[in-house]
Design an enzyme around this catalytic site. Structure first.
Site, short mmCIF file in Angstrom:
data_model
loop_
_atom_site.label_atom_id
_atom_site.label_comp_id
_atom_site.label_asym_id
_atom_site.label_seq_id
_atom_site.Cartn_x
_atom_site.Cartn_y
_atom_site.Cartn_z
N TYR A 54 15.15 -18.65 -93.21
CA TYR A 54 16.47 -18.47 -92.62
C TYR A 54 16.90 -17.01 -92.63
O TYR A 54 17.98 -16.67 -93.09
CB TYR A 54 17.50 -19.33 -93.36
N CYS A 55 16.06 -16.16 -92.11
CA CYS A 55 16.28 -14.71 -92.13
C CYS A 55 16.20 -14.19 -90.70
O CYS A 55 15.50 -14.77 -89.86
CB CYS A 55 15.21 -14.06 -93.00
N GLY A 56 16.90 -13.11 -90.42
CA GLY A 56 16.80 -12.50 -89.11
C GLY A 56 15.38 -12.03 -88.79
O GLY A 56 15.03 -11.88 -87.62
N TYR A 57 14.56 -11.84 -89.81
CA TYR A 57 13.18 -11.41 -89.61
C TYR A 57 12.19 -12.58 -89.56
O TYR A 57 10.98 -12.36 -89.43
CB TYR A 57 12.75 -10.45 -90.72
N THR A 58 12.67 -13.80 -89.65
CA THR A 58 11.78 -14.97 -89.70
C THR A 58 10.85 -15.02 -88.50
O THR A 58 9.70 -15.46 -88.63
CB THR A 58 12.62 -16.27 -89.80
#
Length: 185
Positions: A54-58
């Site tokens: 659940y990360c912007g970098y996922t």
């Protein structure tokens, strides 16, 4: 009946003397929970990354998997360590494995959720941080380890896995064949 805390859990085989010290760690595989020694990767070039669902970098999972597929036959292994250190990986091992498989088709090795940052980090990540002078400040921090088991670079989360500085380094390291062990006798 035997108390549960007396039951011996199966462990991975002890690392051999020729395994680089950095790789003498054992982690449970994400999908099966089976312990695996990182010594299994000796002689390979490693791209090690702490991940989160659940990360912007996922979306970097996609590039990580593409790099793994592109270079694995030449000796690259992408190794993922899910972590909730930044509160973006709350799921169970089953949840994480299912998400990675169904959303990004991840086939590179993933291990069970672990701590990678700050004082609570696991010893493997402690050694990576000490060797490179950089600890993960966020999810998707990347380390590159050469065929001898030496960490040679660290890349911040915003550096995508297929960035030129990472791919050129990996290609250079893949060209360097591992030297055979010394003959003893």
């Amino acid at each position: 009946l035997v108390p549960a805390h007396w039951v011996q859990v199966a462990t991975a085989p002890e690392p051999t003397a020729d395994c680089p010290p950095l790789l003498r760690h054992t982690f449970n595989q994400l999908q099966t929970g089976e312990p695996q020694s990182l010594c299994r990767y000796q002689g390979k070039v490693l791209l090690i990354v702490n991940t989160a669902s659940y990360c912007g970098y996922t979306r970097q999972y996609e590039a990580l998997e593409a790099m793994y597929r592109k270079y694995k036959d030449r000796g690259l292994v992408v190794v993922g360590f899910p972590s909730n250190d930044f509160s973006q990986e709350p799921g169970t091992s089953k949840d994480i494995a299912e998400f990675c498989r169904t959303t990004y088709g991840v086939q590179f090795p993933l291990y069970e959720k672990t701590a990678v940052a700050h004082l609570a980090r696991n010893p493997f990540y402690g050694e990576l941080a000490k060797a490179t002078g950089q600890a993960p400040q966020w999810n998707f921090h990347k380390y590159v380890v050469d065929r001898t088991g030496k960490p040679v670079a660290s890349f911040a989360s915003a550096t995508v896995p297929d960035a030129r500085e990472i791919t050129s380094l990996i290609e250079k390291l893949l060209e360097q064949k591992q030297k055979p062990p010394p003959v003893r006798g």
